[in-house]
Write a protein that holds these residues in place. Structure first.
Motif, PDB file in Angstrom:
ATOM      1  N   ILE A 220       0.867  -1.183   0.000  1.00 27.00           N
ATOM      2  CA  ILE A 220       0.000   0.000   0.000  1.00 27.00           C
ATOM      3  C   ILE A 220       0.899   1.227   0.000  1.00 27.00           C
ATOM      4  O   ILE A 220       1.715   1.416   0.906  1.00 27.00           O
ATOM      5  N   SER A 221       0.747   2.036  -1.026  1.00 23.33           N
ATOM      6  CA  SER A 221       1.545   3.253  -1.150  1.00 23.33           C
ATOM      7  C   SER A 221       0.757   4.426  -0.586  1.00 23.33           C
ATOM      8  O   SER A 221      -0.338   4.727  -1.054  1.00 23.33           O
ATOM      9  N   VAL A 222       1.328   5.115   0.398  1.00 23.29           N
ATOM     10  CA  VAL A 222       0.583   6.205   1.049  1.00 23.29           C
ATOM     11  C   VAL A 222       0.910   7.573   0.468  1.00 23.29           C
ATOM     12  O   VAL A 222       0.535   8.612   1.038  1.00 23.29           O
ATOM     13  N   ASP A 223       1.584   7.587  -0.666  1.00 23.30           N
ATOM     14  CA  ASP A 223       1.835   8.873  -1.329  1.00 23.30           C
ATOM     15  C   ASP A 223       2.035   8.662  -2.821  1.00 23.30           C
ATOM     16  O   ASP A 223       3.133   8.376  -3.278  1.00 23.30           O
ATOM     17  N   ASP A 224       0.940   8.781  -3.569  1.00 21.98           N
ATOM     18  CA  ASP A 224       0.986   8.865  -5.027  1.00 21.98           C
ATOM     19  C   ASP A 224       0.241  10.148  -5.395  1.00 21.98           C
ATOM     20  O   ASP A 224      -0.211  10.897  -4.509  1.00 21.98           O
ATOM     21  N   HIS A 225       0.120  10.396  -6.704  1.00 23.64           N
ATOM     22  CA  HIS A 225      -0.451  11.677  -7.125  1.00 23.64           C
ATOM     23  C   HIS A 225      -1.394  11.460  -8.287  1.00 23.64           C
ATOM     24  O   HIS A 225      -1.091  10.698  -9.202  1.00 23.64           O
ATOM     25  N   VAL A 226      -2.517  12.144  -8.255  1.00 27.19           N
ATOM     26  CA  VAL A 226      -3.430  12.119  -9.396  1.00 27.19           C
ATOM     27  C   VAL A 226      -3.266  13.419 -10.176  1.00 27.19           C
ATOM     28  O   VAL A 226      -3.207  14.504  -9.589  1.00 27.19           O
ATOM     29  N   VAL A 227      -3.135  13.299 -11.485  1.00 27.71           N
ATOM     30  CA  VAL A 227      -3.227  14.478 -12.354  1.00 27.71           C
ATOM     31  C   VAL A 227      -4.690  14.525 -12.788  1.00 27.71           C
ATOM     32  O   VAL A 227      -5.161  13.650 -13.521  1.00 27.71           O
TER      33      VAL A 227
END
Lengths: 433, 433
Positions: free
Chosen positions: A9-16
């Motif tokens: 589980i990644s707790v820091d990704d980004h949506v464009v």
């Protein structure tokens, strides 16, 4: 156990954010004022709303792009992997990298909604924040409740409205909100005031964890005008160090013993030092400064209230007991330039492969589930959640690095660093995160 | 082996310059312009020279003072231990704390001579720098060649003069010079220019180690106007983190492969993280930024060029191999507020007592001897250099903590922090170091 057995589980990704995002969520009474994506003079796709513009900076969407095409130019949607802005492609990219779930920070509104805070008409700004959150929670994260952790943005200009929005989205199952690592740098009251108390009270009541992403103060550390971009980018995690030091001495935890804060993209290797230092300084100085944390040392407050995460951080893993093993989480940072996509399991395994299995499970997913009240296993059996199982579902995803037709950056270190500083000070994503 | 068997060299202590310091070293032709100590309007003893004033701030001389009498007021010589300004009493205080030798940073000229850089008449300013160095090397450190490591200050405004002064004092046996952790913040050219090359060349030629003390940029990190002093004081070591990151990416080591830099009062626990981060950023970004460090990673440059030190830093000691065991040194920070005087051996023992004896010897004194070409054993047999032996020579020294009749600080956190920031920005010693 090996890398392919990890549940991630990644707790820091980004949506464009996709250009269509507001279509289903925008209130009819402001129909003619809906935020739009337009093409800028330089040819980039940029958001425009109430006279305020926000570009998608090149460094913010580089997954799959060769490093010599990283740059600071406003970028077009056609120059990104669709996984940046299309939720179905995002989930396929996550599967191809063996990643079960992610928490996605905003792009054009900036890390904690600074952009909407600059809109003059606060009624339409509030409408935009609510529409943004409805899109993010219902449409983006809602499409894959086993794969995406919902995260709301706050109406930064009014703690009463912020509290209301926390309660509104918590009712929809959202237990994370992004806020500023240092509101004082945004021209707002600091953590050392009671200004934010209604917001913190709502977060405690609704079990919402406050996420402070590096750069959410719109202020980056820099050393000298001629320093190359690597200096500023290397120093970005120090924003987290400054923030925890600031907050630990603020007294906020005396008023809100239940408050939980997640530091996003801050890394962990510096934490043991920062805690020792805060304890030492408190012990040596409180007699003359009058600072009173009761019977609690700053390091104890840290372990009770803060969650941390890392991308690639061997020293921090080695010192995990000092960092706080029950609160360390992992992040992939897709689609930013520091990301380990698509080799996230193998990269992470180098750091944690030798640990006891219980430690691995905490770091790779168990702590994140606890921090964000998130239970993917309610939707998907655990054996289908491993990197191996997920990759088997996405064998057709092309993960090769290939040209996206972007311009090469000018190789003038000082000029690049100055542009980077300008981007950061406007509240957009700083390079490297 | 136990605490009393330690041989201790402190690489960061401070001298409060005595009013008589220039008497024997001031050139006759400027006789009427000699720097003087005068009594300020507020009753503190302050230096005055060419219209520039520099107070001794209370926090800079607190050895033996109860913590509730720490403050930021200009302080009188009668409110300090004589060991602050009298070399014979200094050595007795060192003996009473079991400390063999020390490197003493300046007080009123600020950490790297910023004060003299502000004097308009550069001829008289250069005379003052030379007189300062003659006093420090011949009279202060020269009185006890087994106990004090000489350190020069540079005529900061002219790298050619700086080089000349390095060569002049090296001929007297001085192998350490204090310089700025970030000259850019002083309004001078940064490390990313070739401005300082004559100075660095002289340091390499003469085997002079460049010491960068926290605060030598006259710029301190702060978070918010209302933050209590503990926040700024806790963040002081981050100046060192910023400086090493800045310098590693500057290219200075390509031009000067022999340059040696000692970070003074920066601590060590953050170093493994900072190095991993710099390597990661260099690897991920140099293709678009054009930064070229040849085949060398930033962490490799660090281990070849930097010396570090700590006061009390368990996490850093635990990670000593990553920090660089051959370059870690120890400091006592007498007579500042972070000092472990008079219990330095016992305090240090808590951190290093469990290490292999070879590691202990490196950290306690061997590395410092190498860094500063300093050999106390040429003057004093090693068996007379232990904490136990030195304390036996100073059993009459009164080390009890007692009131020095200082005013209690006003317990207004924001006001104290603002005064601290003002003191730091003027280039005086920041609180806590």
């Amino acid at each position: 156990m090996d890398a392919e057995d990890l549940i991630l589980i990644s707790v820091d990704d980004h949506v464009v954010e996709p250009p269509t995002m507001f279509r289903e969520h925008w209130p009819a009474k402001y129909a003619d004022r809906i935020p739009k994506v337009v093409v800028s003079e330089e040819g980039g796709d940029i958001w425009e709303f109430e006279g305020q513009r926000a570009p998608n900076v090149g460094l913010n969407a580089v997954a799959g792009c060769p490093p010599d095409e990283y740059n600071l130019d406003p970028t077009q949607f056609t120059q990104m992997r669709p996984g940046c802005f299309d939720v179905h492609e995002r989930v396929r990219d996550m599967s191809a990298a063996g990643v079960l779930a992610g928490l996605n920070f905003p792009t054009f509104p900036h890390f904690c909604g600074q952009y909407f805070g600059r809109i003059d008409d606060k009624d339409v700004a509030l409408a935009a924040v609510r529409a943004y959150n409805d899109w993010h929670i219902d449409e983006w994260a809602g499409a894959y409740p086993d794969r995406l952790i919902p995260l709301s943005i706050p109406p930064l200009w009014d703690p009463g409205l912020m509290a209301g929005e926390i309660r509104r989205v918590a009712a929809k199952g959202c237990h994370a909100v992004t806020f500023s690592e240092n509101p004082s740098k945004l021209g707002l009251p600091s953590y050392h005031t009671d200004f934010w108390d209604p917001f913190f009270a709502a977060c405690v009541d609704e079990a919402v964890t406050v996420c402070l992403h590096i750069g959410s103060s719109s202020a980056m550390l820099s050393t000298a005008p001629e320093a190359p971009p690597e200096v500023m980018i290397s120093l970005t995690p120090i924003n987290s160090l400054m923030a925890i030091t600031d907050i630990l001495f603020s007294g906020v935890f005396t008023r809100f013993p239940g408050l939980q804060i997640a530091m996003s993209e801050g890394g962990i290797g510096w934490i043991p030092y920062a805690l020792e230092r805060a304890d030492y300084v408190y012990e040596h100085h409180h007699a003359w400064t009058g600072t009173d944390l009761g019977d609690t040392r700053p390091s104890e407050l840290f372990h009770e209230h803060f969650w941390t995460c890392f991308i690639d951080d061997a020293a921090g893993i080695e010192a995990r007991e000092r960092v706080g093993l029950d609160h360390i989480m992992w992040e992939m940072d897709y689609p930013h330039s520091d990301s380990t996509w698509p080799h996230a399991p193998e990269q992470l395994w180098k750091a944690i492969g030798g640990l006891p299995e219980g430690d691995i499970q905490k770091i790779s997913h168990r702590n994140a589930m606890a921090a964000f009240s998130f239970d993917p296993f309610a939707h998907r059996p655990a054996e289908q959640c491993t990197a191996e199982a997920l990759r088997a579902e996405a064998t057709d995803v092309d993960i090769t690095i290939k040209s996206m037709g972007r311009r090469k950056a000018d190789a003038d270190a000082g000029a690049l660093a100055a542009r980077l500083a300008a981007v950061a000070s406007k509240g957009a994503a700083p390079s490297g995160d």
